[in-house]
Design a protein around this motif. Sequence first.
Motif, short mmCIF file in Angstrom:
data_model
loop_
_atom_site.label_atom_id
_atom_site.label_comp_id
_atom_site.label_asym_id
_atom_site.label_seq_id
_atom_site.Cartn_x
_atom_site.Cartn_y
_atom_site.Cartn_z
N ASN A 257 16.80 5.64 14.72
CA ASN A 257 16.30 4.50 15.50
C ASN A 257 15.94 3.28 14.66
O ASN A 257 15.58 2.24 15.21
CB ASN A 257 15.10 4.91 16.36
N GLY A 258 16.02 3.41 13.33
CA GLY A 258 15.78 2.27 12.46
C GLY A 258 14.33 1.94 12.20
O GLY A 258 14.03 0.95 11.53
N GLN A 259 13.38 2.76 12.68
CA GLN A 259 11.97 2.48 12.48
C GLN A 259 11.57 2.79 11.03
O GLN A 259 11.96 3.82 10.48
CB GLN A 259 11.12 3.30 13.44
N PHE A 260 10.77 1.90 10.41
CA PHE A 260 10.37 2.13 9.03
C PHE A 260 8.90 1.78 8.82
O PHE A 260 8.29 1.05 9.59
CB PHE A 260 11.23 1.29 8.06
N VAL A 261 8.33 2.33 7.74
CA VAL A 261 6.97 2.01 7.30
C VAL A 261 7.02 1.87 5.78
O VAL A 261 7.55 2.74 5.09
CB VAL A 261 5.96 3.12 7.67
N PHE A 262 6.46 0.76 5.25
CA PHE A 262 6.45 0.52 3.82
C PHE A 262 5.07 0.11 3.34
O PHE A 262 4.37 -0.65 4.00
CB PHE A 262 7.46 -0.56 3.44
N GLN A 263 4.72 0.58 2.16
CA GLN A 263 3.44 0.25 1.54
C GLN A 263 3.63 -0.86 0.52
O GLN A 263 4.48 -0.76 -0.37
CB GLN A 263 2.87 1.49 0.84
N CYS A 264 2.85 -1.94 0.62
CA CYS A 264 2.88 -3.02 -0.37
C CYS A 264 1.92 -2.68 -1.51
O CYS A 264 0.77 -2.31 -1.26
CB CYS A 264 2.45 -4.34 0.25
N THR A 265 2.37 -2.81 -2.75
CA THR A 265 1.49 -2.56 -3.89
C THR A 265 0.98 -3.86 -4.51
O THR A 265 0.05 -3.83 -5.31
CB THR A 265 2.22 -1.74 -4.97
N THR B 91 0.61 -2.50 4.91
CA THR B 91 1.84 -1.77 5.21
C THR B 91 2.68 -2.62 6.15
O THR B 91 2.15 -3.34 7.00
CB THR B 91 1.56 -0.41 5.87
N LEU B 92 3.99 -2.56 5.95
CA LEU B 92 4.92 -3.25 6.83
C LEU B 92 5.56 -2.22 7.75
O LEU B 92 6.13 -1.23 7.28
CB LEU B 92 5.98 -4.00 6.03
N ILE C 42 6.80 -9.55 11.80
CA ILE C 42 6.84 -8.14 11.47
C ILE C 42 5.42 -7.62 11.59
O ILE C 42 4.44 -8.36 11.36
CB ILE C 42 7.42 -7.90 10.05
N THR C 43 5.25 -6.36 11.96
CA THR C 43 3.92 -5.79 12.11
C THR C 43 3.33 -5.42 10.76
O THR C 43 3.96 -4.68 9.99
CB THR C 43 3.95 -4.57 13.03
N VAL C 44 2.17 -5.92 10.47
CA VAL C 44 1.45 -5.60 9.24
C VAL C 44 0.30 -4.66 9.62
O VAL C 44 -0.52 -4.97 10.50
CB VAL C 44 0.88 -6.86 8.57
N GLY C 45 0.28 -3.52 8.98
CA GLY C 45 -0.82 -2.59 9.18
C GLY C 45 -1.86 -2.79 8.08
O GLY C 45 -1.52 -2.84 6.90
N GLY C 46 -3.09 -2.95 8.44
CA GLY C 46 -4.14 -3.17 7.47
C GLY C 46 -5.49 -2.78 8.02
O GLY C 46 -5.59 -1.92 8.91
#
Length: 464
Positions: free
Chosen positions: A383-391, A409-410, A458-462
Motif C-alpha cells: 500500500n506504500g505506507q511508510f514511517v521514517f525517523q529523522c536523526t 518521524t515522517l 506530509i504527516t510529521v509525528g512528534g
Amino acid sequence: MSDLYDRSAASKILDDALHGADDGELYVETARSESFVFDDGRLKSAAFDTGKGFGLRVVSGETTGFAHASELTDAAIRRAADAASAAKQGRQGTLASPPAPVNSRLYADVDPTAAPDFAAKTSLLAEIDAWCRAQDSRVVQVSVSLAGSRAEIEIMRQGGAIVSEARPLVRLNVSITMEQYGRRESGGAGAGGRAAYEEWIQPARWKALAQRAMKKAAVNLESIPAPAGEMPVVLGPGWPAVLLHEAVGHGLEGDFNRKGSSIYSGKIGEQVAAKGVTVVDDGTIQDRRGSLSFDDEGTQTQRNVLIEDGILKGYMQDRMNARLMGVEPTGNGRRESYACSPMPRMTNTFMTGGNHDPEEMIKSVKRGIWAVDFGGGQVDITNGQFVFQCTEAYMIEDGKVGAPVKNATLIGHGPTVLQHISMIGNDFALDDGVGTCGKAGQSLPVGVGQPSLKIDAITVGGAG
C-alpha cells in the motif's frame, strides 16, 4: 579460484541439470571479510572470516529449484544439481540465452583485508577516538568501526560459459555521544565504497566524518520536541533519499509487480509522481557501494530510468521476472551470497536534480520541518505506507531555519508524497556509501541520492 573445483566436470553437471529448464546457473564465491570496533576507549572486537561455496539454480516456469553447499567438490555440485532439478517436474522448457559477456569492470581488484596491516588499522581507530575526545569536552563516548571485504565471484552457464570478477567493499563509521547539563545525545557519520581503504582512512576524510558526527550530537543537545501534524517538509540532499529508496524503490522491483502486490503494479505509462520527478536506478557508477560490473546472474548493470518526469517507465528486473513479464532483464538480479537465490534488488537509486535553490525552498515554508538526516524506516510494499525517523531535523518558521527538533518521524504514503513534491533542488548528491538494504532476509550494499526536495504536505509525528 581455478584450483577450487573442476570447471569441466561442473559444466557437464550443470548442462544436465538445465536440460528442459528455462534458466539457471552455477554461482561460485570465495570471500574474506574483516571488521573492527573501537568503543569506550578500547578495541572491543576484531573479526576475520573466510568462506567459499556455490549455489546451483534451476528455473522452470515460475518455479525455482536451488541448492547450495560450502563444499566445492564434484560430488557436492552433483547432489545440488539433482536437488535443484526437481523444479522441472517433467516440464520441458526452452533454455534462455545467457547474458552477453561483460568485459568492463567498475572497480579495481583490490583486497582491503590485506592492507594496511592489523596494527595500522587498530591504531587508526584509537587515533580517531583520541582526536574526537580532544575536540570537545562534552564528548563522553566514541565508537569507531571499520569493515572491509573482498568477494571473488564466478558465474557459470550452459556450455561452460563463465563470467567472473572480484568485488571489494569498505566502510568507516564514527559515532559520538555528547553530554551537557545531564543530557546526552548522539550523532554519527560514515563513508565507504568499492575500493581499497586508502581513500577513507586519510586524515582529512576521517576528520570530516568525525566533525560531522560531533556536529549532529551537538545540534541534538539543543533540540526541542518535534511538532506533530501535517506540514511542509524540506528534505536535504544525499542520504535523505533513503526515504525514496524505501517508500518508492521497493515498489518498483519486478517480482512485486509481476505478482500484482505492488502499489505500482500495472501502471507503466501512468503519472505516478509530480512533473519534474525522475527516479533512476544505476548500477554502473564507478566505485560506488551499490554498483556491480554485472549482477549476480551475470547480466551487465545499466542505468534504468524508472520514473521520468512523473511517468512510470519500468521496473527493476532479474532474469526470471523479466522473462515472465515479457521484458528484458535490467541487471538487478542480486543475492547476498552463494547460499541465496537471486531476486530483483536496487543498486544505486536516486532522484535527479532540478533547478531550485535550497534556500528558496526554506523561504517558501511558513511553518514546517527541514529534515537533514535519517535513521531507519519501514514501508508496506502493498500500500506504500511508510514511517521514517529523522536523526537531524530543524523547525522552519516564517521562511527561516529555527531550532533543531528531536524525535521527528515522517509518516506517509509513497505515491502521494511523490505527487506532493513541488520543488526540486539544484544540489544533487549521492550518499557517502553507507546504505544496506534488506529484503526477504537478504542484506545487500546499496546507494541512494537526491537533491533537496520540498514536499508540500506530509504527516510529521512528534510531541505535538
